[in-house]
Design an enzyme around this catalytic site. Structure first.
Site, PDB file in Angstrom:
ATOM      1  N   LYS A 294      -1.089  -0.850  -4.375  1.00 10.91           N
ATOM      2  CA  LYS A 294      -2.258  -0.101  -3.898  1.00 10.91           C
ATOM      3  C   LYS A 294      -1.787   1.308  -3.830  1.00 10.91           C
ATOM      4  O   LYS A 294      -1.115   1.630  -2.923  1.00 10.91           O
ATOM      5  CB  LYS A 294      -2.978  -0.698  -2.877  1.00 10.91           C
TER       6      LYS A 294
ATOM      7  N   ASP B  41     -14.018  -2.090   2.550  1.00 14.29           N
ATOM      8  CA  ASP B  41     -12.942  -2.381   3.511  1.00 14.29           C
ATOM      9  C   ASP B  41     -13.922  -1.962   4.877  1.00 14.29           C
ATOM     10  O   ASP B  41     -14.450  -2.438   5.529  1.00 14.29           O
ATOM     11  CB  ASP B  41     -11.798  -1.355   3.413  1.00 14.29           C
TER      12      ASP B  41
ATOM     13  N   GLU C 154     -11.273   0.759  -3.878  1.00 12.78           N
ATOM     14  CA  GLU C 154     -11.544   0.533  -2.423  1.00 12.78           C
ATOM     15  C   GLU C 154     -12.120   1.606  -1.685  1.00 12.78           C
ATOM     16  O   GLU C 154     -11.627   2.734  -1.716  1.00 12.78           O
ATOM     17  CB  GLU C 154     -10.182   0.059  -1.876  1.00 12.78           C
TER      18      GLU C 154
ATOM     19  N   ASP D  87      -7.279   3.046  -3.074  1.00 15.46           N
ATOM     20  CA  ASP D  87      -8.022   3.040  -1.959  1.00 15.46           C
ATOM     21  C   ASP D  87      -8.139   4.375  -1.547  1.00 15.46           C
ATOM     22  O   ASP D  87      -7.340   5.127  -1.202  1.00 15.46           O
ATOM     23  CB  ASP D  87      -7.233   2.384  -0.658  1.00 15.46           C
TER      24      ASP D  87
ATOM     25  N   LYS E 161     -10.481  -7.534   6.957  1.00 15.47           N
ATOM     26  CA  LYS E 161      -9.118  -7.066   8.187  1.00 15.47           C
ATOM     27  C   LYS E 161      -9.679  -7.954   9.272  1.00 15.47           C
ATOM     28  O   LYS E 161     -10.780  -7.495   9.821  1.00 15.47           O
ATOM     29  CB  LYS E 161      -9.192  -5.631   8.552  1.00 15.47           C
TER      30      LYS E 161
ATOM     31  N   GLY F  70      -4.345  -4.964   5.824  1.00 18.54           N
ATOM     32  CA  GLY F  70      -3.398  -4.535   6.819  1.00 18.54           C
ATOM     33  C   GLY F  70      -3.585  -3.508   7.588  1.00 18.54           C
ATOM     34  O   GLY F  70      -4.309  -2.461   7.005  1.00 18.54           O
TER      35      GLY F  70
ATOM     36  N   LYS G 231      -3.116   4.896  -2.386  1.00 22.72           N
ATOM     37  CA  LYS G 231      -3.976   5.721  -1.732  1.00 22.72           C
ATOM     38  C   LYS G 231      -4.500   6.910  -2.494  1.00 22.72           C
ATOM     39  O   LYS G 231      -3.473   7.453  -3.042  1.00 22.72           O
ATOM     40  CB  LYS G 231      -3.396   6.388  -0.406  1.00 22.72           C
TER      41      LYS G 231
ATOM     42  N   SER H  23       0.956  -1.306   0.010  1.00 19.83           N
ATOM     43  CA  SER H  23       0.262   0.094  -0.010  1.00 19.83           C
ATOM     44  C   SER H  23       1.273   1.288  -0.226  1.00 19.83           C
ATOM     45  O   SER H  23       1.874   1.358   0.735  1.00 19.83           O
ATOM     46  CB  SER H  23      -0.724  -0.136   1.333  1.00 19.83           C
TER      47      SER H  23
HETATM   48  O1  SMG Z   1      -0.354  -2.509   6.748  1.00 26.53           O
HETATM   49  O2  SMG Z   1       0.106  -2.416   4.569  1.00 26.53           O
HETATM   50  C1  SMG Z   1      -0.552  -2.100   5.579  1.00 26.53           C
HETATM   51  C2  SMG Z   1      -1.333  -0.842   5.523  1.00 26.53           C
HETATM   52  C3  SMG Z   1      -2.270  -0.892   4.379  1.00 26.53           C
HETATM   53  O3  SMG Z   1      -3.474   0.865   3.350  1.00 26.53           O
HETATM   54  C4  SMG Z   1      -3.392   0.173   4.198  1.00 26.53           C
HETATM   55  N1  SMG Z   1      -4.408  -0.001   5.334  1.00 26.53           N
HETATM   56  O4  SMG Z   1      -7.551   1.361   4.594  1.00 26.53           O
HETATM   57  O5  SMG Z   1      -6.578  -0.545   3.849  1.00 26.53           O
HETATM   58  C5  SMG Z   1      -6.682   0.482   4.710  1.00 26.53           C
HETATM   59  C6  SMG Z   1      -5.562   1.297   5.323  1.00 26.53           C
HETATM   60  C7  SMG Z   1      -5.786   1.546   6.408  1.00 26.53           C
HETATM   61  C8  SMG Z   1      -4.598   1.712   7.659  1.00 26.53           C
HETATM   62  S1  SMG Z   1      -4.164   3.350   7.635  1.00 26.53           S
HETATM   63  C9  SMG Z   1      -3.730   3.544   9.468  1.00 26.53           C
HETATM   64 MG    MG Z   2      -8.592   0.465   2.896  1.00 24.42          MG
END
Ligand code: SMG
Ligand code: MG
Length: 370
Positions: free
Chosen positions: A161, A239, A214, A189, A263, A291, A163, A135
């Site tokens: 991925k 998510d 996402e 995402d 998750k 994650g 953001k 990510s």
């Molecule tokens: O653990 O690789 C990881 C982070 C993956 O982007 C990630 N998580 O919305 O999916 C999500 C985000 C939430 C965590 S942000 C604190």
């Molecule tokens: Mg997410």
């Protein structure tokens, strides 16, 4: 199994780089581990949240209070504790899935260590390694983003991925596609940053052939996601919206998603995560493991889940080095685009005492039998 003591270990680890999402910037991982000591074995788990309630409505301090005053007393009162009894014991407490998950997982780890059985075996995992996705946070400039993506591809990550947020969506995707080609498995995402009135903007993503978009809309906007799904071609992945197997069934039935990010913490633990996997699989919906920037303790358990047969898409199961220069367990290292699924008893990893000491802020007993 009798619970003798439950200890909270507050940890704070610097990240290799600030991780920015549509809801904020994280320079470090500030969370806690839960250590459950029973007559038979010790179990460990990691709280998936943060000090702030930005990703969801729980946060570290709320979880500590709920664990100490509401969840642990109910579980201890069951006497002979086993993981199967945790869910029913805490059911009367509304909400707080992240707090419930950390407790259930630590108890599960202790119980499985007592049986000398791995979490992967217990869950019904079928792979000994899982593909590794990464990510990539929001950056200040496109060149910075391209450099980061290039580095991850060189390390062997099989899926990227990005953001996104309003103002950082079409252009980053276009530039990553242009630089690295159409063969890169690329998805985005939004962490709830859009509304239905942004449908036209989000439809511009269609030209890039992404496997999913996402969580574009608010967590409680099932109807909005179902409407959006009719307006954009990119499959919607949920998510934040998905809290249970029942939610999953509803979202699928309403056409609000075609993919689910599972998750374990967000849904109250690995038992419910497996039920979501089952519901999705029964409906032909692919899932992948999300994650929360876990240390090796949380990451190990996620890898066991990600090895279930319905996890057909690469997850946010990246190597320890993605976030941490030094982990508190033996680091998970990416090899040929994959991470190994731990085979040892329970979650299959142990904390490294030296490292743990370096990152420990405080330790408190949440329960002690006397
Ligand atoms: O653990 O690789 C990881 C982070 C993956 O982007 C990630 N998580 O919305 O999916 C999500 C985000 C939430 C965590 S942000 C604190
Ligand atoms: Mg997410």
């Amino acid at each position: 199994m009798k619970i003798e003591r439950v200890e909270l270990i507050h940890i704070r680890l610097p990240l290799v780089g600030t991780f920015r999402t549509s809801f904020g910037s994280m320079p470090e991982k500030d969370t806690f581990l839960l250590r459950v000591i029973t007559g038979d074995a010790e179990g460990w788990a990691e709280f998936a949240g943060d000090p702030e309630h930005l990703y969801c409505d729980e946060f570290a301090a709320s979880a500590e209070l709920v664990l100490r005053d509401h969840l642990i007393p109910r579980v201890v009162a069951t006497g002979d504790v086993s993981v199967a009894r945790v869910g029913p014991a805490v059911e009367a407490v509304k909400g707080h899935p992240l707090a419930k998950a950390v407790l259930e997982t630590a108890i599960l780890d202790a119980e499985l260590r007592g049986y000398d059985m791995s979490l992967a075996t217990y869950l019904g995992s079928v792979h000994d390694r899982v593909p590794s996705g990464v990510s990539v946070g929001i950056m200040d400039t496109i060149p910075q983003l391209l450099e980061a993506v290039s580095g991850y591809l060189e390390q062997g990550y099989v899926r990227i991925k990005l953001k996104i947020e309003p103002g950082w969506d079409i252009e980053p995707v276009r530039m990553v596609r242009r630089e690295f080609g159409d063969d890169v498995l690329l998805q985005v995402d939004a962490n709830t940053a859009y509304s239905l009135t942004d449908a036209e903007q989000l439809r511009k993503l269609d030209e890039f052939g992404l496997p999913m978009l996402e969580q574009p809309l608010a967590e409680d906007d099932l109807r909005g996601h179902a409407e959006l799904a009719k307006l954009v071609h990119t499959p919607i992945c949920l998510d934040e919206t998905i809290n249970s197997a029942r939610d999953t069934a509803t979202a699928i039935e309403l056409g609000a998603c075609r993919v689910v990010n599972v998750k374990p913490a967000r849904v109250g633990g690995y038992l419910e995560a497996r039920r979501i996997h089952d519901v999705a699989a029964a409906n032909g919906i692919p899932v992948w493991c999300g994650g929360m920037l876990e240390t090796g303790i949380g990451r190990a358990a996620n890898l066991a889940l990600a090895a279930l047969p319905g996890f057909v898409l690469p997850g946010d199961t990246s190597a320890s080095g993605r976030f941490y220069a030094e982990d508190i367990t033996e680091p998970f290292v990416i090899e040929d685009g994959h991470l190994p699924v731990p085979t040892g008893a329970g979650i299959g990893v142990d904390v490294l005492d030296d490292a743990l000491v370096r990152y420990t802020v405080a330790r408190r007993d949440l329960y002690s039998h006397r």
